[in-house]
Structures are given as structure tokens and as C-alpha cells.
Design an enzyme around this catalytic site. Structure first.
Site, short mmCIF file in Angstrom:
data_model
loop_
_atom_site.label_atom_id
_atom_site.label_comp_id
_atom_site.label_asym_id
_atom_site.label_seq_id
_atom_site.Cartn_x
_atom_site.Cartn_y
_atom_site.Cartn_z
N LYS A 22 0.85 -1.20 0.00
CA LYS A 22 0.00 0.00 0.00
C LYS A 22 0.89 1.26 0.00
CE LYS A 22 -1.70 1.41 4.10
NZ LYS A 22 -1.39 2.79 4.48
N ASN A 23 1.91 1.26 0.88
CA ASN A 23 2.71 2.48 1.07
C ASN A 23 3.73 2.71 -0.03
OD1 ASN A 23 1.14 2.93 3.26
ND2 ASN A 23 2.69 2.37 4.78
N CYS A 117 -5.31 12.45 13.23
CA CYS A 117 -5.43 11.02 12.96
C CYS A 117 -5.36 10.33 14.31
CB CYS A 117 -4.26 10.65 12.03
SG CYS A 117 -3.87 8.92 12.03
N ARG A 122 0.19 14.22 13.50
CA ARG A 122 0.68 14.00 12.13
C ARG A 122 0.60 15.28 11.28
NH1 ARG A 122 -1.27 8.32 9.93
NH2 ARG A 122 0.56 8.56 8.59
N ASP A 307 4.88 0.40 12.21
CA ASP A 307 3.68 -0.26 11.67
C ASP A 307 3.58 -1.72 12.11
OD1 ASP A 307 3.76 1.47 8.46
OD2 ASP A 307 3.13 2.07 10.47
N ARG A 399 -8.32 -0.95 4.94
CA ARG A 399 -7.46 0.06 4.33
C ARG A 399 -6.08 -0.50 4.03
NH1 ARG A 399 -7.31 5.66 7.30
NH2 ARG A 399 -5.95 5.89 5.52
C1 EPZ Z 1 4.22 6.85 6.52
O1 EPZ Z 1 3.41 7.84 7.09
C2 EPZ Z 1 3.33 5.63 6.36
N1 EPZ Z 1 2.23 5.96 5.46
C3 EPZ Z 1 2.79 5.20 7.72
O2 EPZ Z 1 2.03 4.03 7.51
C4 EPZ Z 1 3.97 4.88 8.63
O3 EPZ Z 1 3.49 4.53 9.91
C5 EPZ Z 1 4.88 6.10 8.73
O4 EPZ Z 1 5.30 6.51 7.40
C6 EPZ Z 1 6.13 5.82 9.56
O5 EPZ Z 1 6.84 4.77 8.98
C7 EPZ Z 1 2.47 5.99 4.12
O6 EPZ Z 1 3.58 5.77 3.66
C8 EPZ Z 1 1.30 6.30 3.24
P1 EPZ Z 1 6.11 10.18 8.72
P2 EPZ Z 1 3.94 9.36 7.15
O7 EPZ Z 1 5.95 11.48 8.00
O8 EPZ Z 1 4.84 9.64 6.03
C9 EPZ Z 1 6.24 13.54 11.99
C10 EPZ Z 1 0.29 2.60 7.85
O9 EPZ Z 1 0.05 2.01 8.89
N2 EPZ Z 1 5.99 14.50 10.90
O10 EPZ Z 1 7.27 9.32 8.39
O11 EPZ Z 1 2.75 10.24 7.37
C11 EPZ Z 1 5.05 12.64 12.25
O12 EPZ Z 1 4.12 13.28 13.10
C12 EPZ Z 1 0.66 4.05 7.89
O13 EPZ Z 1 0.34 2.08 6.70
C13 EPZ Z 1 6.03 15.87 11.20
O14 EPZ Z 1 6.24 16.27 12.34
O15 EPZ Z 1 4.79 9.34 8.49
C14 EPZ Z 1 5.68 11.42 12.88
O16 EPZ Z 1 5.86 11.68 14.26
C15 EPZ Z 1 0.35 4.64 9.22
N3 EPZ Z 1 5.78 16.76 10.19
C16 EPZ Z 1 7.05 11.34 12.20
O17 EPZ Z 1 7.26 12.63 11.59
C17 EPZ Z 1 5.55 16.34 8.91
O18 EPZ Z 1 5.37 17.21 8.02
C18 EPZ Z 1 7.14 10.29 11.12
O19 EPZ Z 1 6.02 10.45 10.28
C19 EPZ Z 1 5.53 14.97 8.63
C20 EPZ Z 1 5.76 14.07 9.65
#
Ligand code: EPZ
Length: 419
Positions: A22-23, A117, A122, A307, A399
Site C-alpha cells: 500500500k505504502n 489522525c 501528524r 507499523d 485500508r
Molecule cells: C508513513 O506515514 C506511512 N504511510 C505510515 O504508515 C507509517 O506509519 C509512517 O510513514 C512511519 O513509517 C504511508 O507511507 C502512506 P512520517 P507518514 O511522515 O509519512 C512527523 C500505515 O500504517 N511529521 O514518516 O505520514 C510525524 O508526526 C501508515 O500504513 C512531522 O512532524 O509518516 C511522525 O511523528 C500509518 N511533520 C514522524 O514525523 C511532517 O510534516 C514520522 O512520520 C511529517 C511528519
């Protein structure tokens, strides 16, 4: 609303195939917006989030042609508008992935701010700041990101803190058509980032270092379509491997890439599972009555994936011994703990750590899914619990897990979807 009904305590055995990731599918589908000619994407998982991304592209006037074996041909040359509306974005926060491609290709984008979320606030500040650094004007008003750039985006150096998977992906896509070179430091190293880069390179992009913490993109004038098949879903595979480590049995997962699961495989072996693998399958056998309690801390790839955290809380709740599970990526990713406690689990939350005392058995109970991976952990708990477990709000599961009850039934689980 559908529910899953599981009668527990059945060992799992047999063979299943991993679905497409998916990701990986989500950013790759967004990358179609960068291309002058159709992009064909294969091995797409049949998941609600993928359907939502296709709906989002369709809502912009992009031509989406889905074949029966989940291969899709996306032709963005028919695009009519550059808006990602709230109605779609609110159901899937990964919609933010159209921001970079729209700005790079069309110099304009209006993307609804994804709301909060269940697993954390996020924010998307890293995405917005990066686009600004590349020359975009961005205003946030009435819940929308309104972005534009005069001429082309400009290549520059972007340093991420914290590491962000989709922010890294957004910048890679934006940089492919930017003027000059973009260097991304503290980039996400997830395999899905590599998959996206490989697809973009197939479209004519110039990208080096995907999979490392420093990625360099040399902007080009245009990208063309290609055919690309997304990688297998490492989190889906990790979830089924964890299920076997809990129920006992022997399962072979085909079209799985063990190299992307080394931190999870190491932990499963510490639990007492025996694992064999080749480059495209993983065989797990669990002869022990109960897994050995195994502590872990999540982190950005290649650390143990967030995850897979909920699934391991489930495993540790019935393991021999005590353990701790520490979540460092998201601030509120322990919703599954209360639900597993309803089944008898002995888990105490101390800040971002779950302290787990393994017990010999969980008892089936009605429980509720709250987010994608938490719901997976409840399925695993139901598979080992005594008696029946019903899981409500399983739209969360749909999902991220393709046909979960069919795959588990194939392996001998007593599970069915009830309306
Ligand atoms: C990706 O989400 C995945 N989703 C998530 O999978 C996964 O849990 C996550 O990466 C971590 O590996 C997809 O790829 C579609 P991040 P993403 O930006 O990119 C902070 C699932 O279960 N952050 O790597 O949204 C954030 O709050 C989903 O399939 C900011 O502060 O995660 C978090 O604490 C859930 N500002 C950390 O970074 C930003 O602009 C990592 O989040 C962006 C992120």
C-alpha cells in the site's frame, strides 16, 4: 457495519501470497501526475486506500483505467483541475502526496489539509516547508494548502527533522522536474522510498541514493510513462509472520522480500520462531506453545517499524515472560492496548512505553478497531484467544490488508466477516 468474528486457538499452516505494498502504491500512483504519457502500475493491492487515491486522481480529471488483475493505467494528460478536495483527503492523509507532483508539473496545487489522525497529530509542516524552500508560495487558509510557483521549482538542499517517509517522497517527486539539483538529507530509508525512486527512474528521472539518508535528484525537463510493479507489502508479511509466532504452526509466505524485514525477523527469532527464506519467500515455523517475551523500540527504517508495533504488543501479551514495547515515531499509537486489556492482557502504559506481563491465554471478547495496525493486532489476539472475538469498525483493516479473512481462512483460522 461489517465485523470480523474469530474463534481462536487454531494453529496456522499452509501457503499465502503477499499483496502489493500500500505504502509504495500510493506515492507511485501520485507520481503519475508528473508524466507526459500514461503510467501503468501493476501488483496493486485491492485496498480502500488505493481506491481512494484512484478516486482522487479521477476527481482531477486524470484518466484511470483499471484492469481486472489490479493493474492500472493512469493518463494524467487529461487533467482538468489541480485540487485535492477535503471530502477525499479526510479519508486518506496520504493524499498529501499529490502536492509535490502538481507543483512540479503544473506549478499550482490546492490540497486539503489532512486532519488529525488516531495515532497522532501528524502535521504536514515538513512537506510545506520543503516546497517553500524549492520556491513555492504556500498559503494555508480555510483548511486548504494553496500552493503555486512562478516558473519551475528550484533544486535546493532539504534537511528533514524528524525523518518523514511521505515528506521525503513528496520532495523526491517535486525535485524530478525542478531546475537543478536537490539534495535531501536525513531522508527516509524505507523500502517504499526505493520503490518510488525506481519507478521514477523508469520514467526518466535522475535519482541517486534512494534507501540511504542522503538522496540526490537532478531535475529533468519531462518524464514519460512506464510500466512498474509495486513491491510486496512488508508490513502485511510481518503481520502474518507474527500471527504464526503467536498461534504456532508452519506457514510459507510467497512473493515476500525477507531483506526488507530483517528487524522483524530478528525479533521473531528471539520469540522462538524458526525462519527460513530465499529472495522471494519466507517460511516460518513455531513449535513452541507460547512465544518468548521480546522487548523492542520502534524507529525509522531500518529500525523496527512502527507499523509492526501493535502486532508485537499482541504477541508479547501472551508470551512467556515480561517485555517492554517503546514507540518513538507516533505520539499516540497504543489504542490497541485497552482493547487487548479487555481480552485479559496485562499491559501498563508508561509514557511511550507499554510494559507487558505475558499471560498464558487471552479470552475472546467484543473489541473495536481504532486504526489500521491496531486492528491487525486485535485480529492476532483473536486468533489465539479462548472463545470468540468480534472486531468492530473493520473498515480500518480494509485500508491496509487485502482479503485478510480469506488469507487467514486459507491458513486454517476460524474467521469470518459478518455484517
Ligand atoms: C508513513 O506515514 C506511512 N504511510 C505510515 O504508515 C507509517 O506509519 C509512517 O510513514 C512511519 O513509517 C504511508 O507511507 C502512506 P512520517 P507518514 O511522515 O509519512 C512527523 C500505515 O500504517 N511529521 O514518516 O505520514 C510525524 O508526526 C501508515 O500504513 C512531522 O512532524 O509518516 C511522525 O511523528 C500509518 N511533520 C514522524 O514525523 C511532517 O510534516 C514520522 O512520520 C511529517 C511528519
Amino acid at each position: 457495519m461489517d465485523k470480523l468474528l474469530i474463534k481462536g486457538k487454531k494453529p496456522l499452516s499452509g501457503e499465502i501470497y503477499a499483496s502489493g505494498a500500500k505504502n509504495s502504491a500510493l506515492p507511485i500512483l501520485a507520481a503519475s501526475l508528473l508524466s507526459d504519457s500514461p503510467l501503468t502500475v501493476g501488483n496493486l493491492p485491492h485496498l480502500n486506500d488505493v481506491t481512494t487515491m484512484l478516486e482522487l486522481l479521477g476527481s482531477m480529471g486524470v484518466d484511470v483505467l483499471l484492469s481486472d488483475d489490479m493493474e492500472v493505467r493512469v493518463d494524467a494528460s487529461t487533467i482538468k483541475n489541480l485540487d485535492a478536495r477535503y471530502e477525499l483527503v479526510k479519508t486518506m492523509r496520504a493524499s498529501i502526496l499529490v502536492l509535490g507532483p502538481l507543483l512540479a508539473k503544473y506549478q499550482k496545487a490546492t490540497v486539503a489539509l489532512p486532519g488529525g489522525c488516531a495515532i497522532g497529530s501528524r502535521p504536514v509542516n515538513l512537506h510545506i516547508e520543503a516546497m517553500r524552500l524549492m520556491g513555492a508560495d504556500i498559503n494555508i487558509e480555510d483548511g486548504y494548502i494553496r500552493a503555486s510557483v512562478k516558473g519551475r521549482l528550484k533544486g535546493t538542499k532539504i534537511i528533514f527533522e524528524p525523518v518523514s517517509v511521505t515528506a521525503t517522497e513528496n520532495v523526491i517527486m517535486a525535485a524530478t522536474l525542478a531546475e537543478g539539483e536537490t539534495v535531501i538529507e536525513n531522508a527516509a530509508r524505507e523500502p517504499e522510498v526505493i520503490d518510488l525512486a525506481n519507478c521514477l527512474i523508469g520514467m526518466g528521472a535522475k535519482i541517486k541514493g534512494a534507501g540511504t539518508d542522503t538522496i540526490v535528484v537532478e531535475g529533468v525537463k519531462s518524464l514519460k510513462g512506464t510500466s512498474f510493479s509495486v513491491m510486496p507489502d512488508r508490513v502485511e508479511v510481518g503481520t502474518y509472520l507474527t500471527a504464526v509466532a503467536m498461534t504456532g504452526g508452519k506457514v510459507k509466505i510467497k512473493s515476500a522480500k525477507p531483506e526488507y524485514l530483517s528487524s522483524v525477523i530478528t525479533k521473531l527469532e528471539s520469540c522462538g520462531a524458526e525462519i527460513e527464506s530465499s529472495e522471494d519467500w519466507i517460511l516460518i515455523e513455531m513449535k513452541k506453545e507460547r512465544p518468548i517475551a521480546t522487548s523492542l523500540t520502534t524507529g525509522p527504517y531500518p529500525s523496527f517499524p512502527t507499523d509492526m508495533q501493535a502486532q508485537f504488543v499482541s504477541l508479547n501479551s501472551i508470551a512467556k515472560g515480561n517485555s517492554t514495547v517503546t514507540e518513538t515515531v507516533f505520539e499516540n499509537r497504543f489504542m490497541h492496548v485497552q482493547e487487548i486489556a479487555r481480552m485479559g492482557g496485562n499491559i501498563t502504559l508508561k509514557g511511550n512505553t507499554a510494559v507487558i506481563q505475558g499471560i498464558s491465554k487471552l479470552k475472546g471478547a467484543p473489541v473495536m478497531a481504532t486504526d489500521l495496525r491496531a486492528s491487525a493486532s486485535l485480529v492476532l489476539a483473536g486468533l489465539v484467544a479462548e472463545g470468540s472475538t468480534t472486531i468492530d469498525r473493520i473498515y480500518h483493516i480494509d485500508r491496509g490488508y487485502e482479503r485478510i479473512e480469506e488469507k487467514l481462512k486459507l491458513l486454517g483460522a476460524d474467521i469470518e466477516r459478518i455484517s
